[in-house]
Each structure stands twice: as structure tokens, then as C-alpha cells.
Design a protein around this motif. Sequence first.
Motif, PDB file in Angstrom:
ATOM      1  N   SER A  57      27.765  39.460 112.438  1.00  0.00           N
ATOM      2  CA  SER A  57      28.001  40.842 112.040  1.00  0.00           C
ATOM      3  C   SER A  57      28.885  41.484 113.092  1.00  0.00           C
ATOM      4  O   SER A  57      28.948  41.014 114.222  1.00  0.00           O
ATOM      5  CB  SER A  57      26.692  41.621 111.952  1.00  0.00           C
ATOM      6  OG  SER A  57      25.865  41.057 110.982  1.00  0.00           O
TER       7      SER A  57
ATOM      8  N   TYR B  35      18.999  46.735 111.113  1.00  0.00           N
ATOM      9  CA  TYR B  35      19.312  46.670 112.539  1.00  0.00           C
ATOM     10  C   TYR B  35      19.784  48.027 113.050  1.00  0.00           C
ATOM     11  O   TYR B  35      19.256  48.553 114.033  1.00  0.00           O
ATOM     12  CB  TYR B  35      20.392  45.605 112.768  1.00  0.00           C
ATOM     13  CG  TYR B  35      20.876  45.486 114.193  1.00  0.00           C
ATOM     14  CD1 TYR B  35      20.132  44.802 115.145  1.00  0.00           C
ATOM     15  CD2 TYR B  35      22.085  46.050 114.584  1.00  0.00           C
ATOM     16  CE1 TYR B  35      20.582  44.678 116.445  1.00  0.00           C
ATOM     17  CE2 TYR B  35      22.549  45.928 115.884  1.00  0.00           C
ATOM     18  CZ  TYR B  35      21.794  45.236 116.815  1.00  0.00           C
ATOM     19  OH  TYR B  35      22.236  45.120 118.100  1.00  0.00           O
TER      20      TYR B  35
ATOM     21  N   THR C 153      24.976  38.320 116.584  1.00  0.00           N
ATOM     22  CA  THR C 153      24.182  37.343 115.838  1.00  0.00           C
ATOM     23  C   THR C 153      22.720  37.365 116.283  1.00  0.00           C
ATOM     24  O   THR C 153      21.894  36.660 115.725  1.00  0.00           O
ATOM     25  CB  THR C 153      24.709  35.915 116.062  1.00  0.00           C
ATOM     26  OG1 THR C 153      24.846  35.709 117.470  1.00  0.00           O
ATOM     27  CG2 THR C 153      26.046  35.723 115.399  1.00  0.00           C
TER      28      THR C 153
ATOM     29  N   THR D  79      21.199  36.606 103.953  1.00  0.00           N
ATOM     30  CA  THR D  79      20.782  36.062 105.230  1.00  0.00           C
ATOM     31  C   THR D  79      19.303  35.718 105.199  1.00  0.00           C
ATOM     32  O   THR D  79      18.486  36.481 104.680  1.00  0.00           O
ATOM     33  CB  THR D  79      21.055  37.080 106.349  1.00  0.00           C
ATOM     34  OG1 THR D  79      22.434  37.391 106.324  1.00  0.00           O
ATOM     35  CG2 THR D  79      20.664  36.523 107.691  1.00  0.00           C
TER      36      THR D  79
ATOM     37  N   ASP E 229      28.887  42.526 107.814  1.00  0.00           N
ATOM     38  CA  ASP E 229      29.155  41.108 108.012  1.00  0.00           C
ATOM     39  C   ASP E 229      30.617  40.990 108.415  1.00  0.00           C
ATOM     40  O   ASP E 229      31.486  41.601 107.791  1.00  0.00           O
ATOM     41  CB  ASP E 229      28.967  40.349 106.688  1.00  0.00           C
ATOM     42  CG  ASP E 229      27.536  39.915 106.488  1.00  0.00           C
ATOM     43  OD1 ASP E 229      26.842  39.722 107.494  1.00  0.00           O
ATOM     44  OD2 ASP E 229      27.118  39.802 105.332  1.00  0.00           O
TER      45      ASP E 229
ATOM     46  N   TYR F  75      16.428  40.081 113.119  1.00  0.00           N
ATOM     47  CA  TYR F  75      17.267  40.757 112.138  1.00  0.00           C
ATOM     48  C   TYR F  75      18.272  39.813 111.494  1.00  0.00           C
ATOM     49  O   TYR F  75      18.506  39.846 110.309  1.00  0.00           O
ATOM     50  CB  TYR F  75      18.055  41.896 112.789  1.00  0.00           C
ATOM     51  CG  TYR F  75      17.181  43.016 113.249  1.00  0.00           C
ATOM     52  CD1 TYR F  75      16.667  43.918 112.327  1.00  0.00           C
ATOM     53  CD2 TYR F  75      16.857  43.157 114.588  1.00  0.00           C
ATOM     54  CE1 TYR F  75      15.846  44.943 112.731  1.00  0.00           C
ATOM     55  CE2 TYR F  75      16.043  44.184 115.006  1.00  0.00           C
ATOM     56  CZ  TYR F  75      15.536  45.077 114.086  1.00  0.00           C
ATOM     57  OH  TYR F  75      14.723  46.082 114.485  1.00  0.00           O
ATOM     58  N   PHE F  76      18.930  39.003 112.340  1.00  0.00           N
ATOM     59  CA  PHE F  76      20.087  38.279 111.837  1.00  0.00           C
ATOM     60  C   PHE F  76      19.756  36.893 111.333  1.00  0.00           C
ATOM     61  O   PHE F  76      20.595  36.230 110.741  1.00  0.00           O
ATOM     62  CB  PHE F  76      21.187  38.247 112.907  1.00  0.00           C
ATOM     63  CG  PHE F  76      21.664  39.634 113.180  1.00  0.00           C
ATOM     64  CD1 PHE F  76      22.582  40.225 112.331  1.00  0.00           C
ATOM     65  CD2 PHE F  76      21.153  40.369 114.233  1.00  0.00           C
ATOM     66  CE1 PHE F  76      22.996  41.530 112.540  1.00  0.00           C
ATOM     67  CE2 PHE F  76      21.567  41.666 114.447  1.00  0.00           C
ATOM     68  CZ  PHE F  76      22.488  42.247 113.602  1.00  0.00           C
TER      69      PHE F  76
ATOM     70  N   GLN G  81      22.102  44.598 108.223  1.00  0.00           N
ATOM     71  CA  GLN G  81      22.827  45.510 109.101  1.00  0.00           C
ATOM     72  C   GLN G  81      22.197  46.899 109.045  1.00  0.00           C
ATOM     73  O   GLN G  81      22.130  47.605 110.049  1.00  0.00           O
ATOM     74  CB  GLN G  81      24.299  45.600 108.699  1.00  0.00           C
ATOM     75  CG  GLN G  81      25.118  44.375 109.043  1.00  0.00           C
ATOM     76  CD  GLN G  81      25.056  43.317 107.966  1.00  0.00           C
ATOM     77  OE1 GLN G  81      24.485  43.520 106.905  1.00  0.00           O
ATOM     78  NE2 GLN G  81      25.653  42.168 108.233  1.00  0.00           N
TER      79      GLN G  81
END
Lengths: 256, 242
Positions: free
Chosen positions: A113, A147, A206, A93, A182, A211-212, A144
Motif C-alpha cells: 500500500s 489502517y 506492508t 487481502t 493499494d 492490517y496488511f 487501508q
Amino acid sequence: MKKWLTFSLLSLAVAATSAQARNDDQIRIGVDVPYEPMEYRTPSGELTGFDIDLGNALCAEMNKDCEWIVQGWDGIIPGLMARKYDAIMSSMTINDKRRERVLFSEPYFTPPSAWFAPADSQLESASEASLDGLAIGVQRGTLQDNYATDMYGSVADINRYSTADDMVLDMDAERLDIVFLDYPVGQSTLLESDSGDYRVVGDMITEPKQYFGDGFGIAFRQRDRDLADEFNQALETLRDNGTYDEIRARYFDDAE
Amino acid sequence: MQALLERLDALLADNSIFTLQTLSYYGDGLVTTVQLVFLSLIIGLVLAVPLAVGRCSRHRLINWPIFAYTYVFRGTPLLVQLYLIYYGVVFVEGVQESWLWPLIKDPFVPALVAFTLNTAAYTTEIFRGAIKATPQGEIEAARAYGMSPALTLRRIVLPSAFRRALPAYGNEVIFMLHASAIASVVTLMDLTGAARFVYARFYAPFDAFLFVAAIYLCLTFATLYFFRFLEKRLLGHLKPAS
């Protein structure tokens, strides 16, 4: 005599360096397997998956000879820096933190995710209150992980795994209450597995962008601007001529 | 000193890796590592003493099973043992319904079991060697005084065997400390786990691992000096005269 020896040694060294000079038509791509359906091995050991097929199609489009180098996830960016390969195409990502280190192509895939829990779990959604005291599973070093650590690290117990396989094993063993993955990975490893009964908890995630990020990108060393441009162009061609959609349909049944 | 502190302060101010948060990961990791190694060494030691005595027995039924145990645990990598005990035991029928499950569920207990069984196997063999090396004369003297075999073991054989085993055992303690670095494969956040976390988060292998190497080095030297102190006190009489 001595002069002659020095000369021959020198010329040998020169010859060796030029032999080592990289063949421009060959590109080595780093990838972390297994990670169904993005990249995994067939029963006969061959690499396959969305990333692999798309990567090979890109290479064919650019008329380059591609070699896939398998590298564990937690060392994949240092491996790029150490010139073990020239690009990373492993469902990475794009985010700002990584942008400080590597140069990204245009995004080629944007999966959400999601939280996955056993089907009989009481959880309705993921929040600080609902995850209090639970065991969360993540893959070490993934977004992930970042996060979940930042959002719930203070209330829940975060278990970090080197591979998604180990994590699924511990999910089956009921050591984990919930995992954060994911969505496509969770779909193939948990939802479609026959070892247990799992479901998605809450909405697809998302946001936030911090983060995403902006979807999956191919990573290059910062100075390889030209190589990145070439990849971007090839990607655009594949999108236009339908090859991209054809490869995508092979691995995902939903349209974005 | 003041200048040094200011230098350190400035150094820490403009780095993004060693913040209070990551340092607290290292701190927690240090606690986990020390707990894990200390507990497994203590339990391993307690197990090893009777096992070593049994290993010296002439009865095959006592001697052979202990030999088989030490052979297996010294002959396979600790990492494999850890995998078997953490991921493998789950597949034993009925284990998830048993009272043991809450213990096995937590990664700490399986790791502790694996480390304990491993160090007990090595320690058993170290002690066996030390017991075997007891001078025959000492045992004959004890017997001449009318001591029973049990009393001879307690008063003569074991105390001198412990002293002889000390240098080798000190090594085992340090090996165990280093071997504990694999605990993070079962999600334990030990020192290495903390380093891997920082490495994966900031893509900074040198900062993360050099820092943790320095901590391991400190632990190793502390252990080393402790054993050197013990050897001086307990083995002083064996030092070559110079």
C-alpha cells in the motif's frame, strides 16, 4: 382427485429442485470493478485485468466453466455467504479478521500500500504529526480504511468513498490532501492519470501484518475446502509452467 | 431493572461489534444527520414561504420560474441532485479559485444545499396548495374590512394555509429524514454512513443496519408525535365531530 393433485404438485417440486441443483463444472466468481489494473472493463465493456486473466487461466486449468459476477466491494463477503457466487477474486487481502468469515486460497499476489499526494504537496512522510488536520481519502471497508482509521483517525479527517473513482475525482478537486491505496491502484489511477500531477509520499507499506495480511487471496465459503484445494493446485501449476508470470507481465512492469 | 441492566451488560461484554468506539460512530452520525436534516428543513421552510406566494401570483414572470424550479427538483432523484452539486460543481470554471471554494470543499455544505433545494421545492408546492384552498369568502370578508392584499396575506391567508399544510408538511419532514440516508455517498459520516462503516468493517449487515434502523425509527416517531401535538393544538377545530 385431491390425491392426484397433491402427487403431481409434489413431483413438480422435486423436479424443480433437481433442475436447480448446481452444475458442478460451473463456478461463479464475485468481483468488484473497476480497479485498474486488477480488474476493469475495456472500452467495449469486457471484463479484464490481472485478477480476471488469472482467474480465467485457473478455470481453464481446472476444466471449469467460469462466470464473473460483479458485486460492490462493501457487500462482497456477504454476497459470498448468500451464495450469489462461490468464490471472490477481487484483490482481496488475506487477514485474520476476514479469515474468521471466509476460507482463503494461497496468496497469489502481494502488492504494497502507499500514500499518494499532489506533486506540490509538502508532505515527506505519513505520521501522526504530518497528517494532523489533513483530509485523508480511503475506500470504505478496505484494509487501508482500517489502517488509516486506527492509526490516524484521531488526528486527521478520514473521508470514505464507495469507489476509487469518486475518491480520485475528489483528489483532482483538491478536497483531499492525501489518499491511501493499494500501490498498483494508485499507480494506474493517480500516477499515470492526465488529470493531475501526483507522487508517492514516503515508503511502501506492508506492515503490520494485522492490517496488511499476507497478500491477495481467493476467498471461499468455509465449508468449500475442496474447491479451495482445487484452486490452490491450479495456481501451483500455473506458477510452475510460467503462465502466472506471463499474465503478471501483462499488467505490472516491475518484478516483485 | 437491575437484572435487565446486568443482562445488557453481559450481552455487550461478549460482542465485538458494539464497542464504545463503534457506538461513538453512531453517536457522531446521529448528530450529523440531525444537524443536516434540521438545518435544511429550516432554511427550506424560510425559502418556501415567499416562493409559494410567488407561485400563486398571476404574473407569469414570477409564477413560471418558480414552477420550473419545483418541477426540476421534484422530478429528479435527490441522489442525482447531490452528485451534481458535490462532484459536478467542481468542474465549473474558476470555482476553485473563488471565495466559495472553502465552503464547497467541505462535504457538509454541498449536502446541505442539495437537501435544502429539494425540500424547499416540495414545501413550496405543499404551501401553494394550501394557499389556493383558502375559502374565497375569507378573502372577500378581509377586503370588505378594507385590508390591503399584503395585510390580507399576512393576517388571513398565510395563517390558515400553514394550518392546512401541517399534515402534508409533517410527511415532508419525515421523508427528508429518510432521504438524508444518502449523505454518506459524499463521505459524510451520518447515521447511514456509520452503519456502512460498521458493516464494512465487521461484515455484519444485520447488526449494523438493524441498529441504525432502530435509531431512525425513534427519530421518525419523535417527529410524528411532535406533528400530532401541533395538529391537535392548531387543527382541533377541524376535527370531525363525533
